[in-house]
Design a protein around this motif. Structure first.
Motif, short mmCIF file in Angstrom:
data_model
loop_
_atom_site.label_atom_id
_atom_site.label_comp_id
_atom_site.label_asym_id
_atom_site.label_seq_id
_atom_site.Cartn_x
_atom_site.Cartn_y
_atom_site.Cartn_z
N THR A 111 0.85 -1.19 0.00
CA THR A 111 0.00 0.00 0.00
C THR A 111 0.88 1.24 0.00
O THR A 111 1.87 1.30 0.74
CB THR A 111 -0.93 0.01 1.23
N GLY A 146 -3.34 -4.73 2.19
CA GLY A 146 -3.60 -3.86 1.05
C GLY A 146 -4.22 -2.53 1.43
O GLY A 146 -4.55 -1.73 0.55
N GLU A 160 -10.41 -2.20 -4.64
CA GLU A 160 -9.06 -1.65 -4.71
C GLU A 160 -8.12 -2.37 -3.74
O GLU A 160 -6.96 -2.67 -4.09
CB GLU A 160 -9.07 -0.15 -4.39
N GLU A 161 -8.61 -2.65 -2.54
CA GLU A 161 -7.77 -3.35 -1.55
C GLU A 161 -7.33 -4.70 -2.08
O GLU A 161 -6.15 -5.07 -1.99
CB GLU A 161 -8.56 -3.51 -0.24
N ARG A 164 -4.78 -4.62 -5.01
CA ARG A 164 -3.40 -4.30 -4.61
C ARG A 164 -2.60 -5.55 -4.24
O ARG A 164 -1.39 -5.60 -4.45
CB ARG A 164 -3.42 -3.36 -3.40
#
Length: 360
Positions: A111, A146, A160-161, A164
């Protein structure tokens, strides 16, 4: 003959055993314990001895070899006591005996806004190299994250998490098929995708409080890290608060049918109430290991380079390693066993030093 009886006590760091029987035999046994540097004292026509787990284990091995004392309920009783006092943490694909040993749990934050790892793990090649080095230096578990959970973090979507971390999980599992993988997430959809992808451990900083998460635990039965997040709570008495919280969470999790040996707990250093101001609470959470160990569950030490080092001691991000290692060693001595860290080699070095110190 000598009769063996374990005395249950609140201080789960030590094992207390009472030996009763013939006075002459007891006197000889007391001298024997003294020769082995085991602390004991006379009480109620018997001997009460206080053991560290490693001391009792060594004593049992000696007694079995020498066969110099006769026990009414057999040396098997001492072996039974040893078995009852073991501390095991296991998952579907691993088992760690944490009774006297600690395990290193490496953090892989994927991240850009991580407080420490932001951008360090920006490619698959970098992550694979990092994992290879950390395995060489003693790490047994690798955790993907993430989404940042630092104070005042910016939340992101589940999509999105997961995007990643997905490719990194696949790459690491392909390169290191026997590796133990963990996922740091409080997001139900991401936890489910992680379990489907073969993640072994779920670390939820909100302690599996939702019904959906408990259903996932029931279905997949992974190993768990149950953390306390006290950032939004009023906490007049931290000891009562943490004990009640973990009692409640563990009870709810056990009702899913999961084995107790799959559960570990994290007192949540850095997740203190009014975190930006209340640094003394972080110190209290560090010290909470002393009483949380009475739950007979593995305790995670997750303090690596956290901001209390700066708030209390004025250490910059680059200088926080010293404070991290010092407080980690204190928490290990108090009974913490799972070290969630950024600096694997340095952690392994401090554990080696503690091992030698405790043997002498």
């Amino acid at each position: 003959m000598i009769k063996i009886n374990e005395i249950k006590n609140k201080d789960s760091k030590n094992i207390v055993i009472e030996f009763n029987g013939n006075k002459e035999e007891l006197r000889k046994f007391e001298n024997f314990l003294e020769e082995k540097n085991i602390f004991s004292f006379n009480k109620n026509e018997g001997i009460t001895a206080i053991f560290k787990y490693s001391e009792l284990k060594q004593l049992v091995e000696i007694l079995k070899m020498e066969n110099s004392f006769e026990f009414e309920n057999g040396i098997e009783k001492l072996e039974e006591i040893l078995q009852e006092n073991r501390l095991i943490w296991k998952g579907n694909n691993f088992e760690f005996d944490l009774t006297t040993e600690s395990v290193i749990y490496s953090i892989l934050n994927i991240t850009p806004d991580s407080f420490y790892d932001g951008g360090r793990n920006s490619s698959i090649d970098k992550v694979l190299k990092r994992v290879e080095n950390d395995i060489r230096n003693g790490a047994k578990i690798f955790e993907f994250g993430g989404k940042s959970s630092k104070p005042n973090f910016d939340d992101i979507s589940a999509e999105e998490e997961w995007n990643r971390i997905e490719k990194y999980i696949k790459a690491v599992k392909k390169e290191f098929p026997d590796i133990v993988l963990a996922l740091d997430s409080d997001t139900e959809e991401v936890i489910e995708k992680g379990l489907e992808a073969g993640i072994d451990i779920i670390n939820d900083f909100n302690g599996f409080t939702s019904e959906k998460k408990l259903k996932l635990v029931e279905k997949y039965k992974p190993a768990l890290v149950v953390m306390n997040n006290g950032r939004f709570d009023k906490i007049p008495n931290l000891k009562n608060y943490l004990e009640n919280y973990f009692d409640e969470r563990v009870k709810a999790i056990l009702e899913t049918g999961i084995e107790k040996e799959k559960i570990s707990i994290d007192p949540g250093v850095g997740y203190s109430s009014n975190n930006s101001m209340n640094t003394p609470e972080d110190m209290e959470r560090i010290k909470s290991v002393k009483y949380l160990r009475d739950m007979k569950l593995p305790i995670m030490i997750a303090i690596s380079r956290k901001s209390f080092n700066e708030k209390i001691f004025g250490l910059s991000l680059e200088e926080r390693l010293m404070g991290t290692l010092m407080f980690e060693s204190l928490m290990v001595q108090d009974g913490g066993r799972i070290l969630r860290v950024h600096d694997v080699k340095e952690t392994r070095d401090i554990l080696n030093m503690l091992e030698i110190y405790n043997k002498i």
